[in-house]
Design an enzyme around this catalytic site. Structure first.
Site, mmCIF file in Angstrom:
data_model
loop_
_atom_site.group_PDB
_atom_site.id
_atom_site.type_symbol
_atom_site.label_atom_id
_atom_site.label_comp_id
_atom_site.label_asym_id
_atom_site.label_seq_id
_atom_site.Cartn_x
_atom_site.Cartn_y
_atom_site.Cartn_z
ATOM 1 N N THR A 44 48.134 -9.336 13.768
ATOM 2 C CA THR A 44 47.990 -10.788 13.690
ATOM 3 C C THR A 44 49.355 -11.425 13.494
ATOM 4 O OG1 THR A 44 47.764 -10.915 11.273
ATOM 5 C CG2 THR A 44 45.745 -10.511 12.546
ATOM 6 N N ILE A 107 48.971 -8.056 8.590
ATOM 7 C CA ILE A 107 49.144 -9.455 8.199
ATOM 8 C C ILE A 107 50.592 -9.650 7.761
ATOM 9 C CG2 ILE A 107 48.307 -8.998 5.836
ATOM 10 C CD1 ILE A 107 47.162 -11.880 5.841
ATOM 11 N N ILE A 138 51.096 -4.515 5.862
ATOM 12 C CA ILE A 138 51.820 -5.757 5.593
ATOM 13 C C ILE A 138 53.032 -5.806 6.515
ATOM 14 C CG2 ILE A 138 52.894 -7.201 3.842
ATOM 15 C CD1 ILE A 138 49.886 -6.492 3.369
ATOM 16 N N LYS A 139 53.130 -6.874 7.310
ATOM 17 C CA LYS A 139 54.222 -7.004 8.272
ATOM 18 C C LYS A 139 55.461 -7.585 7.597
ATOM 19 C CE LYS A 139 53.228 -8.287 12.583
ATOM 20 N NZ LYS A 139 52.628 -9.042 13.729
ATOM 21 N N ILE A 140 56.567 -6.865 7.712
ATOM 22 C CA ILE A 140 57.852 -7.289 7.166
ATOM 23 C C ILE A 140 58.868 -7.276 8.301
ATOM 24 C CG2 ILE A 140 59.728 -6.699 5.571
ATOM 25 C CD1 ILE A 140 57.657 -5.437 3.731
#
Length: 372
Positions: A44, A107, A138-140
Site C-alpha cells: 500500500t 504500510i 512496515i515500509k521505511i
C-alpha cells in the site's frame, strides 16, 4: 487466464498486489485474488488509500465516529489505514502460515519523516503496535537517514519493507542495515525466525529518467539504449543479493533462524506505451523474489504475460555492459540515482498530502449534514 499467473508463481516469483481498499476486503475481492490469481501479498501507499477513501462509502461510519470523538486528520488517517491493513493481514494469514515468507501486507511510515531517523523509528513502532499482526510489514524509505532506522526497527523484532531503492549502491547499504538489525535483534533475544523483510527496488522510474536523458543526447547509440536500464539495474541488484546471501555473515544469521531479505521489484507498471505492458514482470523472473503489481499489470500478465524461465541469474555481466554503454553515451548515472531518490521522497510526501486532503474532505462530508 490465471494459468499465466500460476506459471509465474511456479517460477518462484511471489505475486503481490499493489493496491488495497476496504471494498476489496469486505466484498471478498482480495480473498478471490488470493484464491484464483496467485496473489500472496499486498503493498500500500498513501495514494492507494486516498483513492480508496475517496471512492467508497465504507469509511464514512468510522470517520463519523472518530470525528465525534475529537480525532484530528492524522488520527483519522492512522485509524483508517491500520484497520484496513490489519483486516488484509487476516485475509492473508493462511498464506503466511502456509508459505512462511508470503502473506504479508505493507504500510508506510509517515513520509515527512523520511529524513528523520528517530521519528521514523517511532512511527514504525507505532504502526506495528497498532496493526498488531505478525504478517504486517512496515515500509521505511531507503534514504540515508532511513538506513539506521531500518537497523533499529529490525533490531526491535519488527518486519520491514524497505522502499524507494533505486541504485545498487544504496541497495547494498540496505542489505547491510538489515543484517545489522538481525544481529541487534539476536543480541536482544528476539527470535530471528519471526522477522521478515523485503527490499523494494524501483524499476520503471529508472527507465523513465534514463530514457529522457538518452533522448536529450539524441545519438543513434544513445537512442538504442532506451528501455534497457531498468531491467539491467534490477539484474545487478539481484547479483548483489546473491553475494550477500553467500557471505559468512549471512550464513551465521541463517543458522540462527533468519530469513533472507528478498528483493522486491516495485514500480512494475510500464509507463512508456511503446514497451510491452508486462516488460518488468517477464524480464525479471527469478526465484525467491517478489513482484508487486498494480491490478492493471496483474490483469495484463494474466491475459498475455510470458514466463520464459529465469531471466536474471547469470546476467550481471550483460547488465553491467548496458550501464557502461549508457555512461559512455554521456548519462551521469550518479546524478540519475540522486534525482530519482529526491523525486521519490517528494512524490512520497505529495502522496501523503493527497491523502490528508482526501480525509479532510471525508471528515467534512460526514459531519456536514449533522451540523446543518
Amino acid at each position: 487466464m490465471t494459468d499465466r499467473l500460476k506459471a509465474l508463481a511456479d517460477a518462484g516469483v511471489s505475486i503481490w498486489l499493489d493496491d488495497l481498499s476496504r471494498e476489496r476486503i469486505e466484498t471478498g475481492n482480495l480473498a478471490e485474488l488470493v484464491e484464483g490469481s496467485s496473489v500472496v501479498g499486498v503493498t500500500t501507499n498513501p495514494t492507494i488509500f486516498a483513492s480508496a477513501i475517496a471512492d467508497g462509502e465504507r469509511y464514512d461510519e468510522q470517520v463519523r465516529g472518530l470525528v465525534a470523538d475529537g480525532a484530528d486528520v492524522d488520527k483519522v488517517i492512522f485509524e483508517l489505514t491500520t484497520d484496513d491493513v490489519r483486516n488484509a493481514c487476516d485475509v492473508l494469514a493462511p498464506v503466511a502460515e502456509r508459505t512462511k515468507d508470503d502473506g504479508r501486507v505493507s504500510i508506510e511510515v509517515e513520509p515527512d519523516l523520511a529524513n528523520d531517523t528517530d521519528a521514523t523509528v517511532a512511527s514504525a513502532k507505532a504502526l506495528w503496535k497498532a496493526v498488531d499482526r505478525p504478517n504486517a510489514l512496515i515500509k521505511i524509505p531507503a534514504t540515508l537517514e532511513g538506513l539506521p532506522a531500518i537497523t533499529e526497527v529490525i533490531g526491535a523484532g519488527i518486519s520491514v519493507n524497505v522502499t524507494l531503492i533505486f541504485s545498487v549502491e544504496r541497495y547494498r547499504a540496505v542489505m547491510d542495515a538489515y543484517l545489522a538489525g538481525l544481529e541487534k535483534a539476536r543480541e536482544a533475544g528476539h527470535d530471528l525466525a519471526t522477522i521478515r523483510s523485503v527490499a523494494s527496488f524501483f524499476v520503471s522510474r529508472v527507465d523513465t529518467e534514463i530514457d529522457a536523458r538518452l533522448e536529450k543526447i539524441g545519438t543513434d547509440e544513445a537512442l538504442a539504449l532506451r528501455g534497457k536500464a531498468a531491467v539491467a539495474n534490477a539484474r545487478l541488484a539481484y547479483a548483489a543479493f546473491e553475494e550477500v546471501i553467500a557471505s559468512d555473515r549471512w550464513q551465521q544469521l541463517a543458522a540462527a533462524g533468519a530469513h533472507p531479505q528478498r528483493p522486491l521489484w516495485a514500480s512494475t507498471g510500464v509507463k512508456n506505451p511503446d514497451y510491452p505492458d508486462t516488460l518488468y514482470v517477464t524480464d525479471l523472473v527469478v526465484a525467491d523474489t517478489v513482484n508487486t503489481m498494480p491490478e492493471k499489470t496483474l490483469q495484463a500478465f494474466a491475459d498475455h504475460g510470458e514466463v520464459r524461465g529465469d531471466q536474471v541469474t547469470g546476467k550481471a555481466g550483460e547488465a553491467q555492459e548496458v550501464f557502461d554503454q549508457i555512461a559512455a553515451a554521456g548519462v551521469d548515472l550518479d546524478d540519475v540515482f540522486l534525482v530519482l531518490e529526491q523525486e521519490g521522497v517528494s512524490k512520497f510526501k505529495a502522496s501523503w498530502s493527497e491523502l490528508v486532503e482526501t480525509v479532510k474532505g471525508q471528515m467534512a462530508a460526514v459531519t456536514g449534514p449533522a451540523e446543518g
